[in-house]
Design an enzyme around this catalytic site. Structure first.
Site, mmCIF file in Angstrom:
data_model
loop_
_atom_site.group_PDB
_atom_site.id
_atom_site.type_symbol
_atom_site.label_atom_id
_atom_site.label_comp_id
_atom_site.label_asym_id
_atom_site.label_seq_id
_atom_site.Cartn_x
_atom_site.Cartn_y
_atom_site.Cartn_z
ATOM 1 N N TYR A 280 -4.693 8.904 -6.391
ATOM 2 C CA TYR A 280 -3.988 7.752 -5.920
ATOM 3 C C TYR A 280 -4.073 7.761 -4.388
ATOM 4 O O TYR A 280 -3.990 6.628 -3.931
ATOM 5 C CB TYR A 280 -2.572 8.229 -6.302
ATOM 6 N N SER B 260 0.823 -1.217 -0.083
ATOM 7 C CA SER B 260 0.168 0.190 -0.008
ATOM 8 C C SER B 260 0.789 1.226 0.000
ATOM 9 O O SER B 260 1.971 1.176 -0.500
ATOM 10 C CB SER B 260 -1.018 0.097 1.191
ATOM 11 N N LYS C 182 -5.494 4.267 -2.402
ATOM 12 C CA LYS C 182 -4.864 3.233 -1.425
ATOM 13 C C LYS C 182 -5.446 3.501 0.089
ATOM 14 O O LYS C 182 -4.935 2.792 0.969
ATOM 15 C CB LYS C 182 -3.345 4.145 -1.246
#
Length: 152
Positions: free
Chosen positions: A137, A123, A141
């Site tokens: 992004y 991660s 995550k």
């Protein structure tokens, strides 16, 4: 690549999955197919993920560890990011991770004898604390974690 090399150097077997297998052709030429299986994999294609697990099991009988690390980032303001680019990032970073994780857990529970295995999900600290110009992004995550399923 580094993890695959480490696994092989420690005497274990590895299945390396990647979009472009040619990227590790030098590694594949150094190890026999009884130690290293290299497969082309698109994590956004659930059927391709299942087929890769099936091929790995056919080659080695079981899967003990899955190192799930497919992903990429992009720098762009939220309002300036084309929808197709944002969706493509989520297809890899979120749904790709889901596709691989679901199949890994199924194999650990239903195929491995005795049951069990380790799922390691790569991660990013961006999932905890956002990064300017990386909103999509960061969102892709958020909430990923490592887990394991054992026979205990």
């Amino acid at each position: 690549r580094t993890l695959t090399e480490l696994v092989l150097l420690k005497g274990d077997v590895a299945v390396a999955t990647l979009r472009k297998p040619v990227d590790i052709s030098d590694l594949a030429s150094r190890w026999s197919s009884s130690r290293l299986l290299v497969l082309k994999l698109d994590v956004t294609d659930a059927e391709n993920v299942k087929a890769s697990f099936t091929e790995a099991i056919a080659a080695f009988g079981r899967i003990d560890v899955v190192f799930n690390n497919a992903g990429y980032s992009m720098f762009s303001e939220l309002e300036g990011t084309p929808d197709d680019a944002a969706r493509a990032l989520f297809e890899v970073n979120l749904w790709g991770a889901v596709n691989v994780s679901k199949e890994a857990v199924r194999v650990f529970r239903e195929i491995n004898e005795p049951s069990g295995g380790r799922l390691i999900q790569v991660s990013s600290s961006a999932g905890i604390s956002g990064i300017p110009t990386m909103s999509f992004y960061t969102a892709s995550k958020y909430g990923e974690s490592s887990s394991s399923i054992s026979e205990d």
